[in-house]
Scaffold this motif. Sequence first.
Motif, PDB file in Angstrom:
ATOM      1  N   GLU A   1       0.793  -1.234   0.000  1.00 41.22           N
ATOM      2  CA  GLU A   1       0.000   0.000   0.000  1.00 41.22           C
ATOM      3  C   GLU A   1       0.820   1.276   0.000  1.00 41.22           C
ATOM      4  OE1 GLU A   1      -2.738  -0.492   3.293  1.00 41.22           O
ATOM      5  OE2 GLU A   1      -4.235  -1.226   1.850  1.00 41.22           O
ATOM      6  N   ARG A   2       2.167   1.128   0.037  1.00 41.32           N
ATOM      7  CA  ARG A   2       3.023   2.315   0.016  1.00 41.32           C
ATOM      8  C   ARG A   2       3.952   2.204  -1.179  1.00 41.32           C
ATOM      9  NH1 ARG A   2      -0.155   3.184   3.032  1.00 41.32           N
ATOM     10  NH2 ARG A   2      -0.168   3.181   5.288  1.00 41.32           N
ATOM     11  N   ASP A   3       4.223   3.320  -1.823  1.00 37.45           N
ATOM     12  CA  ASP A   3       5.071   3.292  -3.006  1.00 37.45           C
ATOM     13  C   ASP A   3       6.529   3.037  -2.643  1.00 37.45           C
ATOM     14  OD1 ASP A   3       6.250   3.520  -5.436  1.00 37.45           O
ATOM     15  OD2 ASP A   3       5.416   5.498  -5.926  1.00 37.45           O
ATOM     16  N   PRO A   4       7.064   1.866  -3.018  1.00 36.92           N
ATOM     17  CA  PRO A   4       8.458   1.559  -2.686  1.00 36.92           C
ATOM     18  C   PRO A   4       9.433   2.321  -3.590  1.00 36.92           C
ATOM     19  CG  PRO A   4       7.527  -0.221  -3.996  1.00 36.92           C
ATOM     20  CD  PRO A   4       6.415   0.776  -3.779  1.00 36.92           C
TER      21      PRO A   4
ATOM     22  N   LEU B   1      -0.437  13.578  -1.891  1.00 40.19           N
ATOM     23  CA  LEU B   1       0.910  13.027  -1.756  1.00 40.19           C
ATOM     24  C   LEU B   1       0.926  12.073  -0.564  1.00 40.19           C
ATOM     25  CD1 LEU B   1       3.016  16.296  -2.183  1.00 40.19           C
ATOM     26  CD2 LEU B   1       2.812  14.427  -3.844  1.00 40.19           C
ATOM     27  N   GLY B   2       1.923  11.199  -0.525  1.00 37.39           N
ATOM     28  CA  GLY B   2       2.126  10.381   0.669  1.00 37.39           C
ATOM     29  C   GLY B   2       1.202   9.184   0.775  1.00 37.39           C
ATOM     30  N   ASP B   3       1.114   8.663   2.010  1.00 36.34           N
ATOM     31  CA  ASP B   3       0.497   7.355   2.239  1.00 36.34           C
ATOM     32  C   ASP B   3      -0.951   7.218   1.782  1.00 36.34           C
ATOM     33  OD1 ASP B   3       2.911   6.788   3.301  1.00 36.34           O
ATOM     34  OD2 ASP B   3       2.231   6.535   5.377  1.00 36.34           O
ATOM     35  N   SER B   4      -1.817   8.174   2.137  1.00 35.21           N
ATOM     36  CA  SER B   4      -3.223   7.981   1.789  1.00 35.21           C
ATOM     37  C   SER B   4      -3.415   8.107   0.276  1.00 35.21           C
ATOM     38  CB  SER B   4      -4.126   8.943   2.552  1.00 35.21           C
ATOM     39  OG  SER B   4      -3.729  10.259   2.293  1.00 35.21           O
ATOM     40  N   GLY B   5      -2.594   8.960  -0.354  1.00 37.90           N
ATOM     41  CA  GLY B   5      -2.611   9.042  -1.818  1.00 37.90           C
ATOM     42  C   GLY B   5      -2.164   7.731  -2.456  1.00 37.90           C
ATOM     43  N   ASP B   6      -1.139   7.123  -1.879  1.00 39.32           N
ATOM     44  CA  ASP B   6      -0.648   5.828  -2.376  1.00 39.32           C
ATOM     45  C   ASP B   6      -1.754   4.783  -2.368  1.00 39.32           C
ATOM     46  OD1 ASP B   6       1.884   6.854  -2.653  1.00 39.32           O
ATOM     47  OD2 ASP B   6       2.832   5.551  -1.161  1.00 39.32           O
ATOM     48  N   GLU B   7      -2.444   4.707  -1.232  1.00 40.46           N
ATOM     49  CA  GLU B   7      -3.489   3.688  -1.067  1.00 40.46           C
ATOM     50  C   GLU B   7      -4.600   3.852  -2.094  1.00 40.46           C
ATOM     51  OE1 GLU B   7      -5.340   3.033   2.888  1.00 40.46           O
ATOM     52  OE2 GLU B   7      -3.269   3.382   3.579  1.00 40.46           O
ATOM     53  N   TRP B   8      -5.060   5.086  -2.254  1.00 37.56           N
ATOM     54  CA  TRP B   8      -6.140   5.384  -3.192  1.00 37.56           C
ATOM     55  C   TRP B   8      -5.690   5.110  -4.624  1.00 37.56           C
ATOM     56  CZ3 TRP B   8     -10.944   5.335  -3.704  1.00 37.56           C
ATOM     57  CH2 TRP B   8     -11.632   6.106  -4.639  1.00 37.56           C
ATOM     58  N   PHE B   9      -4.461   5.540  -4.924  1.00 40.44           N
ATOM     59  CA  PHE B   9      -3.910   5.327  -6.257  1.00 40.44           C
ATOM     60  C   PHE B   9      -3.886   3.846  -6.620  1.00 40.44           C
ATOM     61  CE2 PHE B   9      -0.451   3.950  -8.898  1.00 40.44           C
ATOM     62  CZ  PHE B   9      -0.627   4.708 -10.040  1.00 40.44           C
ATOM     63  N   ILE B  10      -3.302   3.030  -5.734  1.00 41.06           N
ATOM     64  CA  ILE B  10      -3.081   1.626  -6.100  1.00 41.06           C
ATOM     65  C   ILE B  10      -4.411   0.872  -6.155  1.00 41.06           C
ATOM     66  CG2 ILE B  10      -2.672   0.420  -3.888  1.00 41.06           C
ATOM     67  CD1 ILE B  10      -0.439   0.278  -7.086  1.00 41.06           C
ATOM     68  N   GLN B  11      -5.365   1.314  -5.356  1.00 42.47           N
ATOM     69  CA  GLN B  11      -6.701   0.719  -5.386  1.00 42.47           C
ATOM     70  C   GLN B  11      -7.333   0.934  -6.776  1.00 42.47           C
ATOM     71  OE1 GLN B  11      -9.124  -0.784  -3.608  1.00 42.47           O
ATOM     72  NE2 GLN B  11     -10.846  -0.090  -4.880  1.00 42.47           N
TER      73      GLN B  11
ATOM     74  N   GLY C   1       2.648  -0.126 -11.708  1.00 45.67           N
ATOM     75  CA  GLY C   1       1.734   0.758 -10.982  1.00 45.67           C
ATOM     76  C   GLY C   1       2.492   1.721 -10.081  1.00 45.67           C
ATOM     77  N   TRP C   2       3.412   1.192  -9.298  1.00 47.49           N
ATOM     78  CA  TRP C   2       4.161   2.045  -8.367  1.00 47.49           C
ATOM     79  C   TRP C   2       5.123   2.972  -9.097  1.00 47.49           C
ATOM     80  CZ3 TRP C   2       1.688   2.952  -4.347  1.00 47.49           C
ATOM     81  CH2 TRP C   2       1.064   1.961  -3.597  1.00 47.49           C
ATOM     82  N   ALA C   3       5.618   2.543 -10.264  1.00 48.19           N
ATOM     83  CA  ALA C   3       6.472   3.431 -11.056  1.00 48.19           C
ATOM     84  C   ALA C   3       5.644   4.623 -11.553  1.00 48.19           C
ATOM     85  CB  ALA C   3       7.094   2.662 -12.218  1.00 48.19           C
ATOM     86  N   ILE C   4       4.433   4.372 -12.001  1.00 48.61           N
ATOM     87  CA  ILE C   4       3.558   5.461 -12.455  1.00 48.61           C
ATOM     88  C   ILE C   4       3.267   6.414 -11.297  1.00 48.61           C
ATOM     89  CG2 ILE C   4       1.241   6.038 -13.305  1.00 48.61           C
ATOM     90  CD1 ILE C   4       1.326   3.366 -14.893  1.00 48.61           C
TER      91      ILE C   4
END
Length: 147
Positions: free
Chosen positions: A53-56, A97-107, A133-136
Motif C-alpha cells: 500500500e506504500r510506493d516503494p 501526496l504520501g500514504d493515503s494518496g498511495d493507497e487510493w492510487f493503487i486501489q 503501478g508504483w512506477a507510475i
Amino acid sequence: MTITLGRAALVAAASTLMLSLAGNLQAHGNVTPQAVDTTALPDITGGNDAWIERDPYKGNAAAIKIGESAYNQNCARCHGIEAISGGIAPDLRYLELGDSGDEWFIQRFRHGSSRDGKVYMPPMGEVLGQKAGWAIRAWLETKHTDD
Ligand code: HEC
C-alpha cells in the motif's frame, strides 16, 4: 466487363471506408494495456500476489522515468498528457501526496472503477503489474500540484 469494373470499384470504396473506420477506432478506443518493462526496478516481495500500500519507488529516478512512459502509453488517453486532464477523467496531479494518496492510487490502478454496470476506468493491476503501478505513482508525485 462494365459490371466487373463496377463491382471492383465498389469493393475498393468499401474497403477504403472500412480502413478509415478502423483508423478512427484505433485512435479513440484502443484500450489494450501496453506492457511495461520494469526489469530495471527492484522486485516487490510477493509480486502480484501480495499488493502493498506504500510506493516503494518514491523518489527513485529510474522508476520515475519508467513510470512516465508507462503513463503515456496506458493512462494519458483518458487522464491527459503530463497528467493534465482534458476533462474526461480526474486530473491526477491533484492526488494526495504520501500514504493515503498511495493507497487510493493503487486501489484504482488495480481495480479500475465501475458503477451500475458501466466501466469508467478498466482495471490495470493484473495486466500491467504492481511494479508498473508504483512506477507510475512515483512519476505522478513529481507532477503534483495544489493549485
Ligand atoms: C478509459 C479511460 C481511463 C484509462 C485508460 C485510465 N483511467 Fe484512471 N480513471 C478514469 C476515470 C473515468 C476515473 C474516474 C472514475 C470514477 O469516477 O469513479 C479514473 C480514476 C482514476 C484514479 C482516481 C482519481 C481520483 O481523483 O479519485 C486514479 C488514481 C487513476 N484513475 C489512475 C489511472 C492510471 C494510473 C491509469 C493508467 C495505468 C489510468 N487511470 C487509466 C479513466 C481512465
